[in-house]
Write an enzyme that holds these catalytic residues in place. Structure first.
Site, PDB file in Angstrom:
ATOM      1  N   ALA A  80       0.828  -1.205   0.000  1.00 34.20           N
ATOM      2  CA  ALA A  80       0.000   0.000   0.000  1.00 34.20           C
ATOM      3  C   ALA A  80       0.862   1.254   0.000  1.00 34.20           C
ATOM      4  O   ALA A  80       0.583   2.220  -0.724  1.00 34.20           O
ATOM      5  CB  ALA A  80      -0.939  -0.007   1.196  1.00 34.20           C
ATOM      6  N   ASP A  81       1.913   1.262   0.812  1.00 33.05           N
ATOM      7  CA  ASP A  81       2.799   2.422   0.853  1.00 33.05           C
ATOM      8  C   ASP A  81       3.467   2.663  -0.490  1.00 33.05           C
ATOM      9  O   ASP A  81       3.603   3.808  -0.938  1.00 33.05           O
ATOM     10  CB  ASP A  81       3.865   2.216   1.934  1.00 33.05           C
ATOM     11  CG  ASP A  81       3.362   2.583   3.319  1.00 33.05           C
ATOM     12  OD1 ASP A  81       3.535   3.746   3.713  1.00 33.05           O
ATOM     13  OD2 ASP A  81       2.798   1.711   3.989  1.00 33.05           O
TER      14      ASP A  81
END
Length: 400
Positions: free
Chosen positions: A168-169
């Site tokens: 996600a990052d």
């Protein structure tokens, strides 16, 4: 030659951990001058992430490449005042504190735009600046859970599965870099050259990457489920074990590729079946197709499988670990991985700039630096602080 299309722009990276630093790294890779602002004592948490050698964090060497480092305590009014002076002469500021934190420190967008109306402010949070969840702690794991990714990942009878890396990052950091360049283009094209605020959450880019599941639910009332390495859109699509114990991945997203594969494995008669004409139809017969392809691959060593697929024009790739990836001739020859000299560790193999540009290529100018390596140069050389002022700020642990 200028170092990329962003040459001449300055970015203040006041973010921590991964999404914000990756956004700033990409901007730096393509020519922007990046100032990495860290807490003068604790530093960025990325310094403690991942493997290290001789006390030097290896991930830090990559994520903070092309960044000069400055230790500055933003929660102290003296540190905040120095950041405002740096913002006055910068183009972009990237931050990922909880909503309201910069405002509490006297560094909110209104004050930043007061000193520099053209500043592009990139605000990365778990759930965005507004809404019921805005004040929650936000980490990539939570976005991976809420986006639908974990729900759709794993075996049908197994638990929801999280990635073993910062998915996600990373997706958010790449998206934030794209949004930043759009804002810079808007600034260039707009009279008065105003900056704008980019509200970027960890959740939303990954929701997009997961696919149109909400639309499917809205229109059909269907909640998609886990199906392992198979696809509901086409078949065969899976990982298969070769006769010598390796794994390969096969995809047949294109009809022509699926037909070539059936001829390769010796079952061309399946091509004439009415259901074979569409990806969805093939997915409904996945058990048959997986057995046909799996048995053929299991009877042969990996090298023979890869060579046969290449000759047939079918789509296959070996399942690599990091050692395989580092040794792959295509990866090395095309420069996807490159060696960079580091002052602490010598020659380092790391990811190259993420894409190639014919006229304005980016490059890695230097690797991640020590905390506060450029504090004196920036605060004295640019802001005019003298040795006595710097010494006093260091004594108070406002700078490093």
């Amino acid at each position: 030659m200028p170092d990329g299309p962003l040459h001449g722009l300055r970015v203040l990276d006041v973010s921590t951990i991964l999404a914000g630093p990756l956004c700033a790294q990409l901007l730096g890779d393509f020519g922007a001058e990046v100032l990495k602002i860290e807490h003068p004592v604790a530093g960025d948490g990325m310094r403690g992430h991942g493997a290290s050698k001789d006390g030097h964090a290896l991930w830090w060497k990559e994520i903070s490449r092309n960044k000069r480092t400055l230790g500055l305590k933003l929660s102290d009014p003296k540190g905040a005042a120095l950041l405002l002076r740096l913002a006055e002469r910068s183009d972009v500021l990237v931050e990922n504190f909880r909503p309201g934190t910069l405002e509490r420190w006297g560094l909110g967008p209104d004050l930043l735009h007061e000193v520099n109306p053209g500043l592009v402010i990139v605000r990365i949070t778990g759930f965005g600046q507004q809404g019921p969840y805005a004040g929650r702690a936000g980490f990539g794991t939570l976005a991976e859970a809420m986006s639908g990714f974990a729900h759709l990942t794993g075996d049908p009878d197994g638990p929801p599965t999280l990635p073993a890396f910062g998915l996600a990052d990373s997706v958010c950091g790449i998206a934030a870099a794209a949004a930043t360049t759009m804002a810079l283009l808007h600034r260039e094209r707009t009279p008065g050259h105003p900056g704008q605020i980019i509200d970027m959450s960890l959740l939303e880019p990954l929701m997009t990457a997961v696919g149109p599941s909400p639309t499917v639910y809205d229109q059909l009332g269907v909640v998609e489920t886990r199906h392992g390495n198979r696809s509901t859109n086409n078949a065969p699509r899976n990982t298969y074990r070769t006769g010598d114990g390796h794994w390969v991945a096969v995809s047949t997203s294109a009809q022509q590729i699926a037909e070539r594969l059936m001829r390769l494995v010796g079952d061309p008669e399946l091509i004439d079946e009415p259901w074979f004409a569409t990806g969805r139809g093939r997915a409904e017969h996945v058990e048959l197709l997986d057995k046909v392809v799996g048995d053929w691959i299991a009877a042969r060593p990996r090298d023979q499988v890869l060579a046969a697929f290449a000759e047939a024009g079918a789509a296959v790739a070996p399942v690599y670990d990091s050692r395989d990836l580092a040794g792959d001739p295509h990866v090395r020859e095309t420069g996807m991985l490159t060696r960079v000299e580091d002052a602490d560790l010598g020659s380092l193999l790391m990811h190259n700039v993420m894409w190639r540009m014919s006229a304005t290529p980016g490059r890695i100018r230097f690797t991640g630096r020590e905390l506060g390596a450029d504090t004196d140069h920036v605060l004295s050389g640019e802001l005019g602080l003298d040795a006595v002022e710097l010494a006093a700020l260091r004594e108070e642990q406002i700078v490093a």
